[in-house]
Design a protein around this motif. Structure first.
Motif, PDB file in Angstrom:
ATOM      1  N   LEU A  43       0.823  -1.210   0.000  1.00 34.47           N
ATOM      2  CA  LEU A  43       0.000   0.000   0.000  1.00 34.47           C
ATOM      3  C   LEU A  43       0.858   1.262   0.000  1.00 34.47           C
ATOM      4  O   LEU A  43       0.520   2.249  -0.677  1.00 34.47           O
ATOM      5  CB  LEU A  43      -0.936   0.005   1.202  1.00 34.47           C
ATOM      6  N   ALA A  44       1.949   1.250   0.739  1.00 31.73           N
ATOM      7  CA  ALA A  44       2.808   2.432   0.777  1.00 31.73           C
ATOM      8  C   ALA A  44       3.378   2.721  -0.604  1.00 31.73           C
ATOM      9  O   ALA A  44       3.478   3.885  -1.027  1.00 31.73           O
ATOM     10  CB  ALA A  44       3.933   2.223   1.792  1.00 31.73           C
ATOM     11  N   ARG A  45       3.753   1.670  -1.312  1.00 26.42           N
ATOM     12  CA  ARG A  45       4.305   1.849  -2.658  1.00 26.42           C
ATOM     13  C   ARG A  45       3.232   2.355  -3.618  1.00 26.42           C
ATOM     14  O   ARG A  45       3.500   3.213  -4.464  1.00 26.42           O
ATOM     15  CB  ARG A  45       4.885   0.519  -3.159  1.00 26.42           C
ATOM     16  N   ILE A  46       2.016   1.828  -3.494  1.00 22.11           N
ATOM     17  CA  ILE A  46       0.911   2.317  -4.330  1.00 22.11           C
ATOM     18  C   ILE A  46       0.708   3.807  -4.097  1.00 22.11           C
ATOM     19  O   ILE A  46       0.575   4.593  -5.039  1.00 22.11           O
ATOM     20  CB  ILE A  46      -0.383   1.523  -4.051  1.00 22.11           C
ATOM     21  N   ASP A  47       0.691   4.213  -2.820  1.00 20.69           N
ATOM     22  CA  ASP A  47       0.513   5.628  -2.503  1.00 20.69           C
ATOM     23  C   ASP A  47       1.649   6.468  -3.082  1.00 20.69           C
ATOM     24  O   ASP A  47       1.418   7.554  -3.622  1.00 20.69           O
ATOM     25  CB  ASP A  47       0.470   5.826  -0.984  1.00 20.69           C
ATOM     26  N   ALA A  48       2.857   5.960  -2.972  1.00 18.04           N
ATOM     27  CA  ALA A  48       4.012   6.729  -3.454  1.00 18.04           C
ATOM     28  C   ALA A  48       3.992   6.887  -4.968  1.00 18.04           C
ATOM     29  O   ALA A  48       4.458   7.908  -5.495  1.00 18.04           O
ATOM     30  CB  ALA A  48       5.304   6.044  -3.005  1.00 18.04           C
ATOM     31  N   LEU A  49       3.470   5.885  -5.666  1.00 19.91           N
ATOM     32  CA  LEU A  49       3.480   5.902  -7.128  1.00 19.91           C
ATOM     33  C   LEU A  49       2.275   6.605  -7.742  1.00 19.91           C
ATOM     34  O   LEU A  49       2.305   6.978  -8.910  1.00 19.91           O
ATOM     35  CB  LEU A  49       3.536   4.468  -7.664  1.00 19.91           C
ATOM     36  N   ALA A  50       1.221   6.761  -6.966  1.00 18.48           N
ATOM     37  CA  ALA A  50      -0.062   7.194  -7.525  1.00 18.48           C
ATOM     38  C   ALA A  50       0.020   8.518  -8.266  1.00 18.48           C
ATOM     39  O   ALA A  50      -0.669   8.716  -9.272  1.00 18.48           O
ATOM     40  CB  ALA A  50      -1.113   7.277  -6.412  1.00 18.48           C
ATOM     41  N   ASP A  51       0.836   9.423  -7.807  1.00 17.88           N
ATOM     42  CA  ASP A  51       0.948  10.734  -8.455  1.00 17.88           C
ATOM     43  C   ASP A  51       2.082  10.792  -9.469  1.00 17.88           C
ATOM     44  O   ASP A  51       2.307  11.830 -10.092  1.00 17.88           O
ATOM     45  CB  ASP A  51       1.160  11.827  -7.400  1.00 17.88           C
ATOM     46  N   GLN A  52       2.799   9.662  -9.651  1.00 17.73           N
ATOM     47  CA  GLN A  52       3.969   9.669 -10.509  1.00 17.73           C
ATOM     48  C   GLN A  52       3.800   8.866 -11.796  1.00 17.73           C
ATOM     49  O   GLN A  52       4.482   9.120 -12.783  1.00 17.73           O
ATOM     50  CB  GLN A  52       5.181   9.098  -9.747  1.00 17.73           C
ATOM     51  N   VAL A  53       2.906   7.893 -11.786  1.00 19.91           N
ATOM     52  CA  VAL A  53       2.743   7.005 -12.938  1.00 19.91           C
ATOM     53  C   VAL A  53       1.274   6.935 -13.337  1.00 19.91           C
ATOM     54  O   VAL A  53       0.387   7.339 -12.578  1.00 19.91           O
ATOM     55  CB  VAL A  53       3.256   5.578 -12.624  1.00 19.91           C
ATOM     56  N   ARG A  54       1.029   6.415 -14.523  1.00 17.88           N
ATOM     57  CA  ARG A  54      -0.348   6.170 -14.940  1.00 17.88           C
ATOM     58  C   ARG A  54      -0.965   5.109 -14.034  1.00 17.88           C
ATOM     59  O   ARG A  54      -0.311   4.136 -13.669  1.00 17.88           O
ATOM     60  CB  ARG A  54      -0.385   5.702 -16.392  1.00 17.88           C
ATOM     61  N   LEU A  55      -2.242   5.267 -13.709  1.00 17.41           N
ATOM     62  CA  LEU A  55      -2.895   4.354 -12.769  1.00 17.41           C
ATOM     63  C   LEU A  55      -3.390   3.080 -13.447  1.00 17.41           C
ATOM     64  O   LEU A  55      -3.698   2.107 -12.760  1.00 17.41           O
ATOM     65  CB  LEU A  55      -4.071   5.054 -12.086  1.00 17.41           C
ATOM     66  N   ASN A  56      -3.486   3.093 -14.778  1.00 16.94           N
ATOM     67  CA  ASN A  56      -4.002   1.930 -15.499  1.00 16.94           C
ATOM     68  C   ASN A  56      -3.016   1.410 -16.546  1.00 16.94           C
ATOM     69  O   ASN A  56      -3.412   1.106 -17.674  1.00 16.94           O
ATOM     70  CB  ASN A  56      -5.343   2.276 -16.171  1.00 16.94           C
ATOM     71  N   PRO A  57      -1.742   1.287 -16.198  1.00 15.78           N
ATOM     72  CA  PRO A  57      -0.798   0.726 -17.174  1.00 15.78           C
ATOM     73  C   PRO A  57      -1.125  -0.736 -17.419  1.00 15.78           C
ATOM     74  O   PRO A  57      -1.762  -1.397 -16.589  1.00 15.78           O
ATOM     75  CB  PRO A  57       0.550   0.871 -16.466  1.00 15.78           C
ATOM     76  N   ARG A  58      -0.697  -1.242 -18.566  1.00 20.27           N
ATOM     77  CA  ARG A  58      -1.005  -2.630 -18.927  1.00 20.27           C
ATOM     78  C   ARG A  58       0.280  -3.427 -19.114  1.00 20.27           C
ATOM     79  O   ARG A  58       1.260  -2.921 -19.663  1.00 20.27           O
ATOM     80  CB  ARG A  58      -1.845  -2.685 -20.200  1.00 20.27           C
TER      81      ARG A  58
END
Length: 222
Positions: A43-58
């Motif tokens: 969860l911490a990594r998700i939070d850290a990445l949320a504003d930096q990467v696309r949320l729906n990459p494939r």
């Protein structure tokens, strides 16, 4: 006729077993950033990445982090991804969404989480133009079926095999307690027992052909 229907059922079961493609260990090993965090439930990594990467990459199979979290049963990761705005309705390359992934896995808790987050039980999914409800009925996942019915899944959707959820519960089921419970739930919800397969056979006729006496008893007089 009974033998031919049973043979067809086995063939479709085999196809369906291959239809969903979970990430392989090799794919998981190659995951970076958000997919890896979703798989691990970080969860911490998700939070850290949320504003930096696309949320729906494939990934190479079209799976988003939501799909990966659904396959892994990472419910808190799904909540966190949804909170950050990830799309819960997307289909991967085999045309499965997260709801159908959870339904096929008989993962009632992950399904409950997805539906509470606003994921739809109404999407047309899979190469068979089916629904999560049809997939769950076919597999005898009665608790999943009840959840999907409550969430507004279309009861009488007809897939490209010309089968409804009720027909699949009979023709692809084993006639046992869980498939009986699926049939009972569908009937109680108002699914139409008079819709026929591509050969004009009703669920009652199919149940008689399969020798499923308990299902016959439920369908007689409907």
């Amino acid at each position: 006729m009974k033998r031919r229907a049973f043979g067809l059922g086995l063939a479709v079961l085999a196809l369906t077993a291959r239809a969903q493609t979970a990430p392989t260990p090799a794919e998981i090993g190659r995951y970076g950033s958000l997919h890896a965090a979703a798989w691990r439930g970080d969860l911490a990594r998700i939070d850290a990445l949320a504003d930096q990467v696309r949320l729906n990459p494939r990934d190479d199979h079209g799976r988003t982090p939501v799909h990966v979290a659904a396959f892994a049963g990472q419910r808190e990761a799904l909540r966190r991804l949804a909170r950050h705005g990830a799309d819960l309705q997307l289909l991967e390359h085999d045309r499965y969404d997260a709801v159908t992934i959870a339904a096929v896995a008989d993962d009632e808790e992950t399904l409950r989480t997805l539906l509470a987050l606003g994921a739809s039980a109404r999407l047309v999914t899979s190469r068979y133009d089916g629904t999560a409800l049809i997939a769950a009925a076919h597999l005898g996942h009665d608790g999943v079926v009840r959840q999907l019915i409550a969430a507004g899944a279309p009861l009488d959707h007809v897939n490209n095999l010309h089968w409804t959820a009720m027909i699949e519960a009979v023709v692809l089921g084993d006639g046992g307690a869980r498939h009986q419970a699926v049939l009972q739930a569908l009937l109680a919800a108002g699914a139409n027992p008079r819709l026929t397969d591509g050969h004009g056979r009703t669920p009652l006729q199919l149940a008689r052909e399969r020798g499923f006496s308990a299902m016959v008893a439920m369908l007689e007089g409907r």
